[in-house]
Structure formats: C-alpha cells, structure tokens
Enzyme design. Structure first.
Site, PDB file in Angstrom:
ATOM      1  N   SER A 160       6.461  11.660  -5.134  1.00 37.48           N
ATOM      2  CA  SER A 160       4.897  12.130  -5.574  1.00 37.48           C
ATOM      3  C   SER A 160       4.182  12.954  -4.419  1.00 37.48           C
ATOM      4  CB  SER A 160       4.216  10.570  -5.410  1.00 37.48           C
ATOM      5  OG  SER A 160       2.755  10.938  -5.698  1.00 37.48           O
ATOM      6  N   ASN A 194      -4.953 -10.852  -3.847  1.00 36.09           N
ATOM      7  CA  ASN A 194      -4.859 -10.232  -2.437  1.00 36.09           C
ATOM      8  C   ASN A 194      -4.341  -8.892  -2.738  1.00 36.09           C
ATOM      9  OD1 ASN A 194      -2.264 -11.068  -3.350  1.00 36.09           O
ATOM     10  ND2 ASN A 194      -1.417 -11.717  -1.410  1.00 36.09           N
ATOM     11  N   ASP A 236       0.912  -1.267   0.212  1.00 33.86           N
ATOM     12  CA  ASP A 236      -0.128  -0.085  -0.026  1.00 33.86           C
ATOM     13  C   ASP A 236       0.844   1.111  -0.002  1.00 33.86           C
ATOM     14  OD1 ASP A 236      -2.310  -1.675   0.131  1.00 33.86           O
ATOM     15  OD2 ASP A 236      -1.870  -1.748   2.531  1.00 33.86           O
ATOM     16  N   GLY A 285      -4.253  -5.069  -4.692  1.00 34.43           N
ATOM     17  CA  GLY A 285      -5.347  -4.163  -5.067  1.00 34.43           C
ATOM     18  C   GLY A 285      -4.506  -2.716  -5.476  1.00 34.43           C
ATOM     19  N   HIS A 286      -4.569  -2.416  -6.757  1.00 34.07           N
ATOM     20  CA  HIS A 286      -4.049  -1.347  -7.202  1.00 34.07           C
ATOM     21  C   HIS A 286      -4.838  -0.423  -7.998  1.00 34.07           C
ATOM     22  CE1 HIS A 286       0.199  -3.601  -7.659  1.00 34.07           C
ATOM     23  NE2 HIS A 286      -0.235  -3.375  -6.475  1.00 34.07           N
ATOM     24  N   GLN A 343       2.015  -6.189  -2.901  1.00 33.56           N
ATOM     25  CA  GLN A 343       2.340  -5.866  -1.419  1.00 33.56           C
ATOM     26  C   GLN A 343       3.721  -5.369  -1.292  1.00 33.56           C
ATOM     27  OE1 GLN A 343       1.822  -9.759  -2.472  1.00 33.56           O
ATOM     28  NE2 GLN A 343      -0.396  -9.022  -2.538  1.00 33.56           N
ATOM     29  N   LYS A 361       1.777   2.278  -5.026  1.00 34.03           N
ATOM     30  CA  LYS A 361       2.423   1.749  -6.282  1.00 34.03           C
ATOM     31  C   LYS A 361       1.663   1.843  -7.622  1.00 34.03           C
ATOM     32  CE  LYS A 361       3.680  -2.711  -4.391  1.00 34.03           C
ATOM     33  NZ  LYS A 361       2.637  -2.509  -3.175  1.00 34.03           N
TER      34      LYS A 361
HETATM   35  P1  IMP Z   1      -2.563 -12.731   2.503  1.00 35.54           P
HETATM   36  O1  IMP Z   1      -1.855 -12.429   1.301  1.00 35.54           O
HETATM   37  O2  IMP Z   1      -3.930 -12.713   2.116  1.00 35.54           O
HETATM   38  O3  IMP Z   1      -2.062 -14.479   2.919  1.00 35.54           O
HETATM   39  O4  IMP Z   1      -2.333 -12.139   3.903  1.00 35.54           O
HETATM   40  C1  IMP Z   1      -1.096 -12.062   4.663  1.00 35.54           C
HETATM   41  C2  IMP Z   1      -0.970 -10.681   5.110  1.00 35.54           C
HETATM   42  O5  IMP Z   1      -0.476  -9.839   4.019  1.00 35.54           O
HETATM   43  C3  IMP Z   1      -1.935  -9.976   5.991  1.00 35.54           C
HETATM   44  O6  IMP Z   1      -1.362  -9.119   6.987  1.00 35.54           O
HETATM   45  C4  IMP Z   1      -2.479  -8.801   4.840  1.00 35.54           C
HETATM   46  O7  IMP Z   1      -3.146  -7.815   5.238  1.00 35.54           O
HETATM   47  C5  IMP Z   1      -1.118  -8.595   4.056  1.00 35.54           C
HETATM   48  N1  IMP Z   1      -1.571  -8.230   2.613  1.00 35.54           N
HETATM   49  C6  IMP Z   1      -1.559  -9.173   1.529  1.00 35.54           C
HETATM   50  N2  IMP Z   1      -1.833  -8.439   0.488  1.00 35.54           N
HETATM   51  C7  IMP Z   1      -1.586  -7.088   0.663  1.00 35.54           C
HETATM   52  C8  IMP Z   1      -1.742  -5.909  -0.110  1.00 35.54           C
HETATM   53  O8  IMP Z   1      -1.903  -5.956  -1.257  1.00 35.54           O
HETATM   54  N3  IMP Z   1      -1.608  -4.865   0.586  1.00 35.54           N
HETATM   55  C9  IMP Z   1      -1.225  -4.930   2.100  1.00 35.54           C
HETATM   56  N4  IMP Z   1      -1.068  -5.916   2.656  1.00 35.54           N
HETATM   57  C10 IMP Z   1      -1.397  -7.206   2.210  1.00 35.54           C
END
Ligand code: IMP
Length: 430
Positions: free
Chosen positions: A413, A38, A13, A40-41, A224, A16
């Site tokens: 930015s 998982n 977050d 989100g952009h 991530q 990006k």
């Molecule tokens: P998982 O990837 O769903 O297994 O989650 C594992 C950890 O990674 C958790 O703390 C989520 O909140 C974090 N996480 C997964 N994807 C993102 C992302 O795109 N941004 C921020 N945190 C993420």
C-alpha cells in the site's frame, strides 16, 4: 470456497481499514471474531470517512451482512451508540444486515470502571489499556459468570445472574476499598437496553454455516495485532483476546478449514500504543519523524503511538503463530526521503544472539536489536501502483522483508487512497 481472514501482524494499527474495506467489497459477509470496541478502523468510501469500533467494516457498504461473533465482547450501550452515529452519516444499519451472536459476552459499566480503576491505580501494573472494560469482561467470560447477549432475552433470570456476577465484583470492591455495586441498578440498565439489542441477536454459527452452504464469501476482520495476542503476544502487555487466525474459527463458530487464506497486515515500520517491550523503538528524532509523517495517533484514544524500525524477528514469529499466508505491506511511503532505513534481523540477549522473541517478560525487555542497514531511496513510493513505479531501493527493502519473515508480499500500500496499491495476489482468488 475462498474465505479470507485479515489479521494484524504487529501491535495493531497496521492500516487494516483500507485493506478490509477493499476486501469487504468483494465479500458477502464480514465477521468480527475477537476484541471489542477497543478497536478503531478508519474507512474512506467515496470520499466519506467512517470510523468503526465495535461494528464490522461491512456496515459501511450496501448489500453486505456484518456479523459480530461469540469471540467479541459487546458493550450494549456502545453498540447502539455506534449504530446511531453511523446512521447519522447516512448508513442503513438494521437487523437485516447486522447480526450479533447470542453467545457473545457483555461488557457492563462495572467492567469499564474496573479497567479505569486498575489503570489509574499506583499499586497495580499499568498496561495502558483503552479503558473500555475489555479485559475485565473477558475475565468474567472465562470465570463462567459473564452475562451474554442471550441473557437479555430472559428478564426473569437476570436478577439471579447479576447477583452471581456481583458476588465476585463486590468482593473486589471491598478489597480495593470502593463502594459496592447495586444489583438493582445493573438489572434496570440491562432491561432498559435489551429491547434495542435483541432484534440484532442471532445464532451466528448457524447463520455462517448457511452462508457457507450458499457459497457466500466470508471475510473475517481481525482487530489489534498478534503481538497483543493473549497467548502469543508480549504478555502481560497485551489485550485479552486471541488475534491469531485460529480465533477466526473459534470466535465465530466455524471450523479451521473454513478460513482458506490468512492475510497479515504489516506496517513497513513498527508502532505500538500502551506500555510494554518494543525492541526497535526509536526515542529520537527519527521516531518522532515517523510518528508525524505516519500520523501515528490512536483512533480510539487519540494517544501518540510509539514508533520504531521494522522488526523482522517479531513478524517472522507472528507469521508462524498467526498462520499468515501472505502480508499486505502498508505505509511504505512514510519511509520516503529517509537517508538510512534499518531492519531488525535478530536480538542480542545477555551476550547471545537469538532469532525469536523470548516468552519471559524481563527478557523481552532486555533484548537488544541487531540491525541491517539500508540506504534510503531517492524519489517516492507514494501513489505507486506497480513495481515499476517503485524506486529500486524500495523494491530491495520489500524483498528483504519477504525473505526475513518467510512470507510473500500479497500487496503493497503506497498511500491511504484505495487505488494506490501494488496488488500481487487477490486473497479471495484461489
Ligand atoms: P485493552 O484491549 O483495552 O485491554 O488494552 C490492552 C492493550 O492493547 C493496550 O496496550 C492497548 O493500547 C492495546 N490495544 C487495544 N486495542 C488496540 C487497537 O485497536 N490498536 C492498537 N492497540 C490496541
């Protein structure tokens, strides 16, 4: 050749979307190499807002090819839903501009169920996952029992493969006192979705090799951030893939020398979602202020992000482990108007001063930040496009960050708008 990898240097977050969008305009091919839906952009192109999750950001731009590499875990139903959703916004997405690696592992409904079950259990450690089945799918990959995209092309062997997978999962179901899974149902679902997925399937390693020979510019789009890396993050409060730049090669089928510049996206303060240690977290009004001003809510889950001061110890470490050449500093305008701003420059651990994040989880939870304090700046950084437009105190803050993390700032930015950027280095130019 100048291929660029964009990776998050904190807990994800970092903003990006804006940078990937800017770079994807210059690139010919955009590759996702880890994670799954998982991520989100948020991308804003000509005033239209697009949200990508499993798909590379290249899909929002005409004339680009988007590639999902073998390092990604793919939920076939989410993949098709996302294509449909973005097509509904007028985007042209098809097999000619979206390629899916034949050797990418699949996320199945059993993975999502297992993820949800673990997260809601009182007896298993809660990670705060996105409940998308990411972790369980990677477990099956490493356990050598996963189904992969290519398996959808071979319906005759699907039953045996699913039976082998369910041997493992049904043992878990019995252990957790849950109903066992029906193999025929899993096979039927896979056979039904296969004709929609297979047109996108490709030998991605070969496609990228040919793109390289043709002199195409490749952008590796990380999801991530390195503090969530399965090896280099705050284990076990991490996701299940590698985010470091080395993964851009492993997760796409290219070599390490094919990544020529690594840009680390770095927020001017720190946020994290989910559980786990966060040494500079602010549980007071200041943390709340940063969250509100920075709109710190998850794109995928809508959860509020935890907020804190910039942690130079962590970013110095991720610059090293991630192989970061330069950083894109984001959201500095969120700090406008603050009286005092702090940077964490070291930790105290059991009375000793250290300059690294210990590997032990209990020690990570015990470290206390040592801060350097800055006077806030008068005026605003919002919308600045040159150093001259920044308040002197803000320049001092940026320069101190560079010094502490051991990496230069490639860009700053100053608002969500694409043009509101101070550009020091174009990563695609040698
Ligand atoms: P998982 O990837 O769903 O297994 O989650 C594992 C950890 O990674 C958790 O703390 C989520 O909140 C974090 N996480 C997964 N994807 C993102 C992302 O795109 N941004 C921020 N945190 C993420």
């Amino acid at each position: 050749m100048a291929n660029v990898a964009v990776i998050g240097s904190q807990w994800g977050d970092e903003g990006k979307g804006k940078i990937v969008d800017w770079l994807s305009e210059k690139a010919d091919v955009v590759v996702r190499f880890q994670g799954g839906h998982n991520a989100g952009h948020t991308l804003v192109v000509d005033g239209a807002v697009y949200k990508t999750s499993a798909l590379p950001s290249g899909v929002v731009r005409k004339g680009k090819v988007s590639v999902i590499g073998n390092g990604v875990v793919v939920d076939p139903w989410a993949f098709i839903d996302e294509i449909e959703r973005l097509r509904g916004q007028g985007l042209d997405i098809g097999p000619e501009n979206l390629k899916l690696a034949d050797n990418a592992p699949l996320i199945l409904p059993i993975h999502r169920n297992l993820d949800e079950m673990r997260e809601s259990s009182n007896s298993i450690r809660k990670i705060g996952t996105t409940k998308r089945g990411i972790g369980p799918a990677y477990e099956d990959k490493v356990g050598r029992r996963a189904l992969r995209v290519i398996d959808l092309a071979d319906p005759d062997t699907l039953e045996d493969k699913v039976a082998a997978l369910l041997d493992h999962h049904n043992a878990l179901c019995r252990g957790y006192g849950r109903e066992e899974l029906d193999g025929a149902d899993v096979v039927a679902k896979l056979k039904a979705i296969a004709p929609q997925i297979l047109p996108y399937m490709d030998r991605v390693w070969n496609y990228l090799h040919e793109a390289k020979l043709a002199g195409k510019k490749i952008l590796f789009e990380g999801a991530q951030g390195i503090l969530l890396d399965i090896d280099h993050g705050t284990y076990p409060y991490v996701t299940s893939s590698n985010m470091v730049a080395g993964q851009a090669a492993t997760g796409s089928g290219m070599g390490p020398r094919d990544v020529s510049y690594v840009l680390g996206i770095t927020k001017a303060y720190t946020t994290r979602v989910g559980e786990g240690p966060f040494p500079t977290e602010l549980l007071d009004d200041v943390g709340q202020y940063l969250g509100e001003k920075g709109h710190e809510f998850g794109v995928v889950t809508g959860r509020s992000r935890r907020c804190g001061w910039f942690d130079a110890v962590l970013v110095r470490q991720t610059v090293i482990t991630g192989g970061i050449d330069g950083i894109a500093l984001t959201k500095i305008d969120v700090l406008d108007g603050m009286k005092e701003i702090k940077i964490c420059t070291g930790y105290k651990l059991d009375g000793k001063v250290i300059d690294y994040l210990p590997a032990s989880a209990p020690e990570q939870a015990r470290v206390e930040p040592i801060y350097e304090s800055f006077e806030g700046w008068e005026g605003t950084t919002a919308g600045a496009r040159s150093w001259a437009e920044l308040p002197a105190q803000a320049v001092k803050y940026v320069r101190r960050i560079e010094e502490l993390i051991g990496a230069p700032v490639a860009s700053v930015s100053t608002s969500p708008e694409r043009e509101d950027t101070i550009l020091v280095k174009d990563p695609f130019q040698d």
